[in-house]
Design an enzyme around this catalytic site. Structure first.
Site, PDB file in Angstrom:
ATOM      1  N   TYR A   1       4.304   6.514   9.982  1.00  0.00           N
ATOM      2  CA  TYR A   1       3.460   5.358   9.666  1.00  0.00           C
ATOM      3  C   TYR A   1       4.263   4.251   8.973  1.00  0.00           C
ATOM      4  O   TYR A   1       4.131   3.077   9.299  1.00  0.00           O
ATOM      5  CB  TYR A   1       2.293   5.788   8.776  1.00  0.00           C
TER       6      TYR A   1
ATOM      7  N   TYR B   1      -9.060   5.710   7.581  1.00  0.00           N
ATOM      8  CA  TYR B   1      -9.184   6.089   8.992  1.00  0.00           C
ATOM      9  C   TYR B   1     -10.213   7.221   9.036  1.00  0.00           C
ATOM     10  O   TYR B   1      -9.984   8.294   8.483  1.00  0.00           O
ATOM     11  CB  TYR B   1      -7.852   6.601   9.534  1.00  0.00           C
TER      12      TYR B   1
ATOM     13  N   HIS C   1       0.843  -1.204   0.000  1.00  0.00           N
ATOM     14  CA  HIS C   1       0.000   0.000   0.000  1.00  0.00           C
ATOM     15  C   HIS C   1       0.874   1.247   0.000  1.00  0.00           C
ATOM     16  O   HIS C   1       1.789   1.359   0.810  1.00  0.00           O
ATOM     17  CB  HIS C   1      -0.913   0.016   1.233  1.00  0.00           C
TER      18      HIS C   1
ATOM     19  N   PRO D   1      -3.761   0.541  18.741  1.00  0.00           N
ATOM     20  CA  PRO D   1      -3.521   0.036  17.382  1.00  0.00           C
ATOM     21  C   PRO D   1      -3.695   1.075  16.273  1.00  0.00           C
ATOM     22  O   PRO D   1      -3.418   0.792  15.118  1.00  0.00           O
ATOM     23  CB  PRO D   1      -4.533  -1.100  17.237  1.00  0.00           C
TER      24      PRO D   1
ATOM     25  N   LYS E   1       1.408  -0.029  14.983  1.00  0.00           N
ATOM     26  CA  LYS E   1       2.800  -0.116  15.430  1.00  0.00           C
ATOM     27  C   LYS E   1       3.136  -1.361  16.259  1.00  0.00           C
ATOM     28  O   LYS E   1       4.291  -1.775  16.292  1.00  0.00           O
ATOM     29  CB  LYS E   1       3.137   1.121  16.289  1.00  0.00           C
TER      30      LYS E   1
HETATM   31  P1  FAS Z   1       2.106 -11.495  21.869  1.00  0.00           P
HETATM   32  O1  FAS Z   1       1.131 -11.097  22.925  1.00  0.00           O
HETATM   33  O2  FAS Z   1       1.662 -11.571  20.445  1.00  0.00           O
HETATM   34  O3  FAS Z   1       2.719 -12.933  22.208  1.00  0.00           O
HETATM   35  C1  FAS Z   1       3.032 -13.282  23.549  1.00  0.00           C
HETATM   36  C2  FAS Z   1       2.885 -14.795  23.649  1.00  0.00           C
HETATM   37  O4  FAS Z   1       3.315 -15.199  24.953  1.00  0.00           O
HETATM   38  C3  FAS Z   1       1.433 -15.236  23.492  1.00  0.00           C
HETATM   39  O5  FAS Z   1       1.336 -16.251  22.523  1.00  0.00           O
HETATM   40  C4  FAS Z   1       1.063 -15.733  24.883  1.00  0.00           C
HETATM   41  O6  FAS Z   1       0.159 -16.835  24.836  1.00  0.00           O
HETATM   42  C5  FAS Z   1       2.412 -16.167  25.430  1.00  0.00           C
HETATM   43  N1  FAS Z   1       2.484 -16.172  26.893  1.00  0.00           N
HETATM   44  C6  FAS Z   1       1.939 -15.275  27.733  1.00  0.00           C
HETATM   45  N2  FAS Z   1       2.249 -15.589  29.014  1.00  0.00           N
HETATM   46  C7  FAS Z   1       3.034 -16.707  28.958  1.00  0.00           C
HETATM   47  C8  FAS Z   1       3.678 -17.509  29.940  1.00  0.00           C
HETATM   48  N3  FAS Z   1       3.565 -17.218  31.232  1.00  0.00           N
HETATM   49  N4  FAS Z   1       4.394 -18.581  29.525  1.00  0.00           N
HETATM   50  C9  FAS Z   1       4.509 -18.870  28.205  1.00  0.00           C
HETATM   51  N5  FAS Z   1       3.909 -18.156  27.228  1.00  0.00           N
HETATM   52  C10 FAS Z   1       3.191 -17.080  27.605  1.00  0.00           C
HETATM   53  N6  FAS Z   1      -0.956  -4.318  16.741  1.00  0.00           N
HETATM   54  C11 FAS Z   1      -1.046  -3.680  15.563  1.00  0.00           C
HETATM   55  O7  FAS Z   1      -0.019  -3.225  15.051  1.00  0.00           O
HETATM   56  N7  FAS Z   1      -2.270  -3.537  14.934  1.00  0.00           N
HETATM   57  C12 FAS Z   1      -3.420  -4.072  15.469  1.00  0.00           C
HETATM   58  O8  FAS Z   1      -4.500  -3.931  14.898  1.00  0.00           O
HETATM   59  C13 FAS Z   1      -3.373  -4.763  16.678  1.00  0.00           C
HETATM   60  N8  FAS Z   1      -4.495  -5.340  17.225  1.00  0.00           N
HETATM   61  C14 FAS Z   1      -4.392  -6.012  18.418  1.00  0.00           C
HETATM   62  C15 FAS Z   1      -5.518  -6.651  19.009  1.00  0.00           C
HETATM   63  C16 FAS Z   1      -5.402  -7.322  20.246  1.00  0.00           C
HETATM   64  C17 FAS Z   1      -6.625  -7.999  20.856  1.00  0.00           C
HETATM   65  C18 FAS Z   1      -4.158  -7.356  20.921  1.00  0.00           C
HETATM   66  C19 FAS Z   1      -4.026  -8.030  22.276  1.00  0.00           C
HETATM   67  C20 FAS Z   1      -3.046  -6.752  20.337  1.00  0.00           C
HETATM   68  C21 FAS Z   1      -3.149  -6.086  19.082  1.00  0.00           C
HETATM   69  N9  FAS Z   1      -2.037  -5.503  18.459  1.00  0.00           N
HETATM   70  C22 FAS Z   1      -2.095  -4.854  17.284  1.00  0.00           C
HETATM   71  C23 FAS Z   1      -0.762  -5.592  19.057  1.00  0.00           C
HETATM   72  C24 FAS Z   1      -0.204  -6.949  18.778  1.00  0.00           C
HETATM   73  O9  FAS Z   1      -0.157  -7.148  17.391  1.00  0.00           O
HETATM   74  C25 FAS Z   1       1.112  -7.041  19.474  1.00  0.00           C
HETATM   75  O10 FAS Z   1       1.867  -5.863  19.309  1.00  0.00           O
HETATM   76  C26 FAS Z   1       1.941  -8.220  19.028  1.00  0.00           C
HETATM   77  O11 FAS Z   1       1.163  -9.376  19.180  1.00  0.00           O
HETATM   78  C27 FAS Z   1       3.198  -8.255  19.900  1.00  0.00           C
HETATM   79  O12 FAS Z   1       3.812  -9.462  19.732  1.00  0.00           O
HETATM   80  P2  FAS Z   1       4.521 -10.177  20.991  1.00  0.00           P
HETATM   81  O13 FAS Z   1       5.351  -9.185  21.695  1.00  0.00           O
HETATM   82  O14 FAS Z   1       5.114 -11.418  20.445  1.00  0.00           O
HETATM   83  O15 FAS Z   1       3.330 -10.497  22.013  1.00  0.00           O
HETATM   84  C1  PHB Z   2      -5.599  -4.177  10.837  1.00  0.00           C
HETATM   85  O1  PHB Z   2      -5.682  -4.412   9.621  1.00  0.00           O
HETATM   86  O2  PHB Z   2      -5.892  -5.030  11.722  1.00  0.00           O
HETATM   87  C2  PHB Z   2      -5.137  -2.806  11.278  1.00  0.00           C
HETATM   88  C3  PHB Z   2      -4.604  -1.943  10.344  1.00  0.00           C
HETATM   89  C4  PHB Z   2      -4.166  -0.682  10.746  1.00  0.00           C
HETATM   90  C5  PHB Z   2      -4.303  -0.311  12.072  1.00  0.00           C
HETATM   91  C6  PHB Z   2      -4.838  -1.193  13.012  1.00  0.00           C
HETATM   92  C7  PHB Z   2      -5.264  -2.444  12.614  1.00  0.00           C
HETATM   93  O3  PHB Z   2      -3.896   0.920  12.463  1.00  0.00           O
END
Ligand code: FAS
Ligand code: PHB
Length: 394
Positions: free
Chosen positions: A384, A201, A72, A292, A296
């Site tokens: 971005y 957005y 994009h 989100p 980032k």
């Molecule tokens: P993660 O949380 O992905 O991974 C951590 C892992 O550790 C998980 O699999 C968990 O099960 C495991 N874990 C936890 N405790 C443990 C323990 N005690 N022992 C062993 N394992 C354990 N970011 C964006 O950029 N755009 C978005 O739209 C967006 N939407 C999101 C929606 C939700 C609901 C959430 C929660 C986050 C969102 N994020 C988004 C942010 C997300 O993408 C995170 O930044 C990304 O998953 C970070 O990756 P990790 O640091 O690997 O953490």
């Molecule tokens: C998504 O596609 O999940 C998404 C994209 C951009 C954002 C947040 C979420 O800023």
């Protein structure tokens, strides 16, 4: 058991770290509470910065990303009956790629499994001990119910916001910054072709909305809801009606379709410093959380472990500690830049419940400025696509 690096968490951070260490001949063990299927299906981020794409490509992990990822060149900002484009290519010469976190995780797990890596899913009762010694211990109960202790040269806490590793740093040595937001995101995955070529957005008096996508056949949309909203209060027709309201634009139609998944994500900004304590190193959501809106979170996690892989290789393979000593500050400069940008995008686009019309006037002024001034548009674009501030000298 013994390994060089014990990794807690098989999210993007833990999985990429394990792969990058293996490329450098450093052995690791990854332990994960959830199942492989759960980790692969967890709907989260959707946008990769160009730097993240480059890291995955250079690590040999981008074969499917290069085939299925959608490049994009910008985004749309919609407000007050207008929809204006921010052209990343023209302003920065860089782009982003739409490729869901679910796909990144699938690619990472497949690569680690194919390499015969030690990844244990479905574990429980994780503990990290002796983290200030040079032989920290990772303890956990395997899916088979057997309690295990792994002696490591270092431990990486990649266990997300709700993990246990951050708390292994004594409270007195930790500084935490946190701010909440008086709203959350309701997200849907819809089996319908996106109604837009690039992300929209939308600022609206009723609240923020985002039109993203997963593929030419699959749409991902979000709308701002109150922070404690119950998803049961949002049947599909109510979600679509509210999305139609917030995206309404003369001559443009939002196409509806079956909702495959829906959920509500709370929003917060959170930073914990330092990201290192003895032989324990935090990466990704274990150390920081961003709303989100700036896309980032995933990119910060991948950037952290890119730095951490080099630092841990230098420490445990080459016996040199300089990169490990610099790890936390090197990451936090980038983390704060992304934290500010995510807060800035969020507060520019969301309607604070109970705020007077002054907020909306200020937001509209900022949106008009950002979409008309090349300098302001460049500032949004460079953040971005992924801004890498130089670490301060001295
Ligand atoms: P993660 O949380 O992905 O991974 C951590 C892992 O550790 C998980 O699999 C968990 O099960 C495991 N874990 C936890 N405790 C443990 C323990 N005690 N022992 C062993 N394992 C354990 N970011 C964006 O950029 N755009 C978005 O739209 C967006 N939407 C999101 C929606 C939700 C609901 C959430 C929660 C986050 C969102 N994020 C988004 C942010 C997300 O993408 C995170 O930044 C990304 O998953 C970070 O990756 P990790 O640091 O690997 O953490
Ligand atoms: C998504 O596609 O999940 C998404 C994209 C951009 C954002 C947040 C979420 O800023």
């Amino acid at each position: 058991m013994r390994t060089q690096v014990g990794i807690v968490g098989a999210g993007p951070a833990g999985l990429l770290l394990s792969h990058l260490l293996a490329l450098r001949g450093v052995e690791s063990v990854v332990v994960e509470t959830r199942s492989r299927e759960y980790c692969e299906a967890r709907q989260r981020a959707g946008v990769l910065e160009s730097g993240s794409v480059q890291v995955l490509r250079e690590a040999g992990l981008a074969e499917r990303l290069d085939r299925q990822g959608l490049e994009h060149g910008g985004i749309y900002l919609q407000f007050a009956g207008e929809r204006r484009h921010i052209d990343f290519r023209e302003l920065t010469g860089r782009t982003v790629t739409v490729y869901a976190q679910t796909e990144v995780v699938k690619d990472l797990i497949a690569a680690r499994v194919a390499a015969g890596a030690a990844i244990e899913f479905g574990i429980s009762d994780t503990e990290v001990d002796a983290v200030t010694s040079d032989q920290p211990v990772l303890r956990y109960t395997g899916a088979d119910g057997v309690r295990r202790a792994v002696t490591c040269d270092a431990i990486a806490g990649c266990d997300g916001f709700h993990g246990i590793c951050r708390d292994a740093i004594p409270v007195g040595l930790r500084t935490v910054w946190e701010t909440g937001y008086p709203y959350a995101w309701l997200g849907i995955l819809a089996d319908v072709p996106p109604s837009t070529d690039e992300l929209i957005y939308a600022h609206h008096p009723a609240g923020f909305a985002l039109h993203s996508l997963r593929s030419p056949q699959l749409s991902r949309l979000y709308l701002q809801v109150p922070p404690e909203e119950d998803i049961a209060a949002w049947p599909d027709d109510r979600i679509w009606a509210e999305l139609q309201r917030r995206f309404a634009l003369p001559g443009w139609q939002l196409t509806e379709g079956p909702v495959l998944e829906k959920g509500i994500t709370p929003m917060r900004s959170f930073v914990s410093s330092p990201m290192r304590h003895g032989r324990l190193f935090l990466a990704g959501d274990a150390a920081h959380i961003v709303p989100p809106t700036g896309a980032k979170g995933l990119n910060l996690a991948l950037a952290d472990v890119t730095v951490l892989a080099a630092a841990l290789t230098s420490l445990v393979r080459d016996g040199r500690g300089e990169l490990a000593d610099a790890y936390s500050d090197a990451c936090l400069h980038r983390v704060w830049r992304a934290t500010h940008f995510s807060w800035w995008m969020t507060t520019m686009l969301h309607a604070t419940p109970g705020a007077g019309s002054m907020e909306a006037q200020l937001q509209l002024s900022q949106l008009r400025y950002v979409t008309s001034s090349p300098a302001a548009a460049t500032s949004l674009a460079e953040n971005y696509v992924g801004y890498r501030p130089a670490a301060p000298s001295g």
